[in-house]
Write a protein that holds these residues in place. Structure first.
Motif, PDB file in Angstrom:
ATOM      1  N   GLU A  97      -6.771 -40.500  76.747  1.00  0.00           N
ATOM      2  CA  GLU A  97      -6.605 -41.749  77.150  1.00  0.00           C
ATOM      3  C   GLU A  97      -4.697 -42.385  77.351  1.00  0.00           C
ATOM      4  OE1 GLU A  97      -7.616 -41.714  72.392  1.00  0.00           O
ATOM      5  OE2 GLU A  97      -8.242 -41.363  74.442  1.00  0.00           O
ATOM      6  N   VAL A  98      -4.022 -41.694  76.580  1.00  0.00           N
ATOM      7  CA  VAL A  98      -3.096 -42.219  76.683  1.00  0.00           C
ATOM      8  C   VAL A  98      -2.408 -41.302  77.910  1.00  0.00           C
ATOM      9  CG1 VAL A  98      -0.455 -41.364  75.391  1.00  0.00           C
ATOM     10  CG2 VAL A  98      -2.583 -42.485  74.021  1.00  0.00           C
ATOM     11  N   ARG A  99      -2.697 -40.028  78.089  1.00  0.00           N
ATOM     12  CA  ARG A  99      -2.130 -39.148  78.984  1.00  0.00           C
ATOM     13  C   ARG A  99      -2.870 -39.773  80.338  1.00  0.00           C
ATOM     14  NH1 ARG A  99      -2.462 -33.295  77.825  1.00  0.00           N
ATOM     15  NH2 ARG A  99      -1.715 -32.772  80.770  1.00  0.00           N
ATOM     16  N   GLN A 100      -3.697 -40.538  80.590  1.00  0.00           N
ATOM     17  CA  GLN A 100      -4.634 -41.443  81.143  1.00  0.00           C
ATOM     18  C   GLN A 100      -3.807 -42.599  82.024  1.00  0.00           C
ATOM     19  OE1 GLN A 100      -8.657 -42.362  80.825  1.00  0.00           O
ATOM     20  NE2 GLN A 100      -9.350 -39.354  81.329  1.00  0.00           N
ATOM     21  N   GLU A 101      -3.296 -43.345  80.849  1.00  0.00           N
ATOM     22  CA  GLU A 101      -2.177 -44.551  80.815  1.00  0.00           C
ATOM     23  C   GLU A 101      -1.507 -43.724  81.424  1.00  0.00           C
ATOM     24  OE1 GLU A 101      -1.555 -47.774  78.368  1.00  0.00           O
ATOM     25  OE2 GLU A 101      -2.956 -46.866  77.409  1.00  0.00           O
ATOM     26  N   ALA A 102      -0.392 -43.167  80.608  1.00  0.00           N
ATOM     27  CA  ALA A 102       1.145 -42.499  81.610  1.00  0.00           C
ATOM     28  C   ALA A 102       0.623 -42.186  83.082  1.00  0.00           C
ATOM     29  CB  ALA A 102       1.173 -41.873  80.548  1.00  0.00           C
ATOM     30  N   GLY A 103      -0.509 -41.879  83.357  1.00  0.00           N
ATOM     31  CA  GLY A 103      -0.460 -41.402  84.829  1.00  0.00           C
ATOM     32  C   GLY A 103      -0.539 -39.555  84.819  1.00  0.00           C
ATOM     33  N   ILE A 104      -0.333 -39.092  83.323  1.00  0.00           N
ATOM     34  CA  ILE A 104      -0.468 -37.668  83.579  1.00  0.00           C
ATOM     35  C   ILE A 104      -2.000 -36.827  83.827  1.00  0.00           C
ATOM     36  CG2 ILE A 104       0.621 -35.613  82.245  1.00  0.00           C
ATOM     37  CD1 ILE A 104       2.552 -37.724  80.206  1.00  0.00           C
ATOM     38  N   PRO A 105      -2.265 -36.101  84.582  1.00  0.00           N
ATOM     39  CA  PRO A 105      -2.949 -35.221  84.525  1.00  0.00           C
ATOM     40  C   PRO A 105      -4.165 -34.585  83.839  1.00  0.00           C
ATOM     41  CG  PRO A 105      -1.921 -34.740  86.802  1.00  0.00           C
ATOM     42  CD  PRO A 105      -0.950 -35.732  85.794  1.00  0.00           C
ATOM     43  N   ALA A 106      -4.508 -34.662  83.542  1.00  0.00           N
ATOM     44  CA  ALA A 106      -5.355 -33.375  82.292  1.00  0.00           C
ATOM     45  C   ALA A 106      -5.051 -32.144  82.966  1.00  0.00           C
ATOM     46  CB  ALA A 106      -7.228 -33.566  81.992  1.00  0.00           C
ATOM     47  N   GLY A 107      -4.894 -30.849  81.872  1.00  0.00           N
ATOM     48  CA  GLY A 107      -4.400 -29.432  82.481  1.00  0.00           C
ATOM     49  C   GLY A 107      -2.847 -28.847  82.621  1.00  0.00           C
ATOM     50  N   VAL A 108      -2.313 -30.519  82.737  1.00  0.00           N
ATOM     51  CA  VAL A 108      -0.825 -29.672  83.126  1.00  0.00           C
ATOM     52  C   VAL A 108      -0.147 -29.577  82.140  1.00  0.00           C
ATOM     53  CG1 VAL A 108      -0.587 -31.010  85.141  1.00  0.00           C
ATOM     54  CG2 VAL A 108       0.029 -32.248  82.869  1.00  0.00           C
ATOM     55  N   LYS A 109       0.857 -28.913  81.889  1.00  0.00           N
ATOM     56  CA  LYS A 109       1.718 -28.797  80.494  1.00  0.00           C
ATOM     57  C   LYS A 109       2.300 -29.959  80.418  1.00  0.00           C
ATOM     58  CE  LYS A 109       1.018 -24.648  80.727  1.00  0.00           C
ATOM     59  NZ  LYS A 109       0.621 -23.987  79.680  1.00  0.00           N
ATOM     60  N   LEU A 110       2.825 -30.400  79.125  1.00  0.00           N
ATOM     61  CA  LEU A 110       3.722 -31.559  78.699  1.00  0.00           C
ATOM     62  C   LEU A 110       4.806 -30.954  78.291  1.00  0.00           C
ATOM     63  CD1 LEU A 110       1.238 -33.176  76.844  1.00  0.00           C
ATOM     64  CD2 LEU A 110       2.283 -33.511  78.907  1.00  0.00           C
ATOM     65  N   GLN A 111       5.814 -31.662  77.828  1.00  0.00           N
ATOM     66  CA  GLN A 111       7.683 -31.464  77.498  1.00  0.00           C
ATOM     67  C   GLN A 111       7.766 -33.077  76.322  1.00  0.00           C
ATOM     68  OE1 GLN A 111       9.740 -30.974  80.586  1.00  0.00           O
ATOM     69  NE2 GLN A 111      10.389 -29.083  80.649  1.00  0.00           N
ATOM     70  N   ALA A 112       8.087 -32.432  75.754  1.00  0.00           N
ATOM     71  CA  ALA A 112       9.164 -33.665  74.233  1.00  0.00           C
ATOM     72  C   ALA A 112      10.135 -32.756  74.011  1.00  0.00           C
ATOM     73  CB  ALA A 112       7.956 -33.420  73.249  1.00  0.00           C
ATOM     74  N   TRP A 113      11.037 -34.199  73.561  1.00  0.00           N
ATOM     75  CA  TRP A 113      12.356 -34.300  73.914  1.00  0.00           C
ATOM     76  C   TRP A 113      13.192 -35.490  72.605  1.00  0.00           C
ATOM     77  CZ3 TRP A 113      10.780 -34.728  78.726  1.00  0.00           C
ATOM     78  CH2 TRP A 113      11.113 -35.919  79.164  1.00  0.00           C
ATOM     79  N   PRO A 114      13.382 -35.274  71.393  1.00  0.00           N
ATOM     80  CA  PRO A 114      13.733 -36.299  70.819  1.00  0.00           C
ATOM     81  C   PRO A 114      14.039 -37.630  71.384  1.00  0.00           C
ATOM     82  CG  PRO A 114      15.175 -34.261  69.938  1.00  0.00           C
ATOM     83  CD  PRO A 114      14.306 -34.199  71.668  1.00  0.00           C
ATOM     84  N   GLY A 115      13.368 -39.453  71.081  1.00  0.00           N
ATOM     85  CA  GLY A 115      13.687 -40.237  71.542  1.00  0.00           C
ATOM     86  C   GLY A 115      14.359 -41.314  71.689  1.00  0.00           C
ATOM     87  N   GLU A 116      14.812 -42.164  71.836  1.00  0.00           N
ATOM     88  CA  GLU A 116      16.168 -42.773  71.893  1.00  0.00           C
ATOM     89  C   GLU A 116      16.236 -43.671  70.211  1.00  0.00           C
ATOM     90  OE1 GLU A 116      17.123 -45.476  75.193  1.00  0.00           O
ATOM     91  OE2 GLU A 116      16.461 -44.048  76.839  1.00  0.00           O
ATOM     92  N   THR A 117      14.657 -43.877  69.762  1.00  0.00           N
ATOM     93  CA  THR A 117      15.264 -44.295  68.524  1.00  0.00           C
ATOM     94  C   THR A 117      15.267 -43.141  67.327  1.00  0.00           C
ATOM     95  OG1 THR A 117      13.065 -45.187  68.679  1.00  0.00           O
ATOM     96  CG2 THR A 117      15.496 -46.414  69.300  1.00  0.00           C
ATOM     97  N   GLU A 118      15.194 -43.535  66.268  1.00  0.00           N
ATOM     98  CA  GLU A 118      14.798 -42.469  65.250  1.00  0.00           C
ATOM     99  C   GLU A 118      13.482 -42.196  65.068  1.00  0.00           C
ATOM    100  OE1 GLU A 118      16.623 -41.489  60.772  1.00  0.00           O
ATOM    101  OE2 GLU A 118      17.625 -42.275  61.790  1.00  0.00           O
ATOM    102  N   VAL A 121       9.703 -39.155  69.034  1.00  0.00           N
ATOM    103  CA  VAL A 121       9.534 -38.626  70.861  1.00  0.00           C
ATOM    104  C   VAL A 121       9.176 -38.957  71.710  1.00  0.00           C
ATOM    105  CG1 VAL A 121       8.553 -36.030  70.783  1.00  0.00           C
ATOM    106  CG2 VAL A 121       9.158 -36.624  68.710  1.00  0.00           C
ATOM    107  N   THR A 122       9.621 -38.132  72.931  1.00  0.00           N
ATOM    108  CA  THR A 122       9.177 -39.048  74.115  1.00  0.00           C
ATOM    109  C   THR A 122       8.716 -37.529  75.021  1.00  0.00           C
ATOM    110  OG1 THR A 122      10.810 -40.054  74.584  1.00  0.00           O
ATOM    111  CG2 THR A 122      10.101 -39.287  76.742  1.00  0.00           C
ATOM    112  N   VAL A 123       7.698 -38.138  75.778  1.00  0.00           N
ATOM    113  CA  VAL A 123       6.485 -36.716  76.530  1.00  0.00           C
ATOM    114  C   VAL A 123       6.628 -37.100  77.503  1.00  0.00           C
ATOM    115  CG1 VAL A 123       4.774 -35.675  76.015  1.00  0.00           C
ATOM    116  CG2 VAL A 123       5.540 -36.619  73.766  1.00  0.00           C
ATOM    117  N   ALA A 124       6.366 -36.633  78.132  1.00  0.00           N
ATOM    118  CA  ALA A 124       6.457 -36.149  79.763  1.00  0.00           C
ATOM    119  C   ALA A 124       5.505 -35.151  80.270  1.00  0.00           C
ATOM    120  CB  ALA A 124       7.796 -36.431  80.965  1.00  0.00           C
ATOM    121  N   GLN A 125       4.926 -34.757  81.322  1.00  0.00           N
ATOM    122  CA  GLN A 125       4.736 -33.209  82.411  1.00  0.00           C
ATOM    123  C   GLN A 125       6.265 -32.951  83.055  1.00  0.00           C
ATOM    124  OE1 GLN A 125       2.233 -34.551  85.538  1.00  0.00           O
ATOM    125  NE2 GLN A 125       2.634 -32.945  86.399  1.00  0.00           N
ATOM    126  N   ALA A 126       5.102 -31.713  82.245  1.00  0.00           N
ATOM    127  CA  ALA A 126       6.624 -31.232  82.421  1.00  0.00           C
ATOM    128  C   ALA A 126       7.008 -30.308  84.323  1.00  0.00           C
ATOM    129  CB  ALA A 126       6.393 -29.325  81.997  1.00  0.00           C
TER     130      ALA A 126
END
Length: 165
Positions: A97-118, A121-126
């Motif tokens: 449900e979070v993927r769908q709300e973010a507009g990220i298709p199912a089955g795609v790779k994701l990337q993560a990096w530290p978020g701006e606040t301690e 984590v920010t996650v986005a389509q790779a």
């Protein structure tokens, strides 16, 4: 023996000389095995020895392909000891449900990096389709046993650049 042959939009023609070198008789029925990124032509009817020869030839081709890929990846330099850093990237899982709300298709790779606040984590389509998680475990372990750098393999997978031919 290796032959390079162009294809057309409609067909691939295998010269009779190639078939004869492989032990095929003119007019003999063949089986075409359409595999992922591979086509194998076998005799429709084989003796036990012909099947043994086919198994041996396919195994030798597999060994040659492993050698070529391992050479392309380069030698593992132990990256400072311990577990390979390429394995440090765990598969990122986000609820559907979070993927769908973010507009990220199912089955795609994701990337993560530290978020701006301690603590975030920010996650986005790779921006790549393949990584080490797409390589069958037996292939990874064989390449590792051959001393190939799995980090370099992952870079090659992510770039999708040709590594042969």
């Amino acid at each position: 023996m290796k032959f390079v042959k162009g294809t057309t939009k409609k067909k691939l023609v295998i010269p009779n000389a190639v078939m004869e070198l492989s032990g095929f008789e003119r007019g003999e029925m063949v089986e075409l095995h359409a595999l992922t990124d591979t086509v194998v032509v076998l005799k429709k009817r084989m003796t036990a020895m012909e099947m043994v020869n086919a198994i041996d030839a396919l195994q030798r081709l597999t060994v040659d392909l492993f050698g070529e890929l391992a050479k392309t990846c380069g030698a593992c330099e132990d990256c400072g000891g311990g577990e390979c850093p390429a394995w440090a990237r765990a598969a990122i899982e986000v609820p559907e449900e979070v993927r769908q709300e973010a507009g990220i298709p199912a089955g795609v790779k994701l990337q993560a990096w530290p978020g701006e606040t301690e603590g975030t984590v920010t996650v986005a389509q790779a921006d790549y389709r393949f990584d080490l998680t797409d390589v069958p475990e037996w292939v990874r372990s064989t390449l590792e046993a051959l001393g190939a750098c799995l980090g370099n393999l992952e870079e090659l997978l992510m770039s999708e650049e040709a590594v042969s031919g």
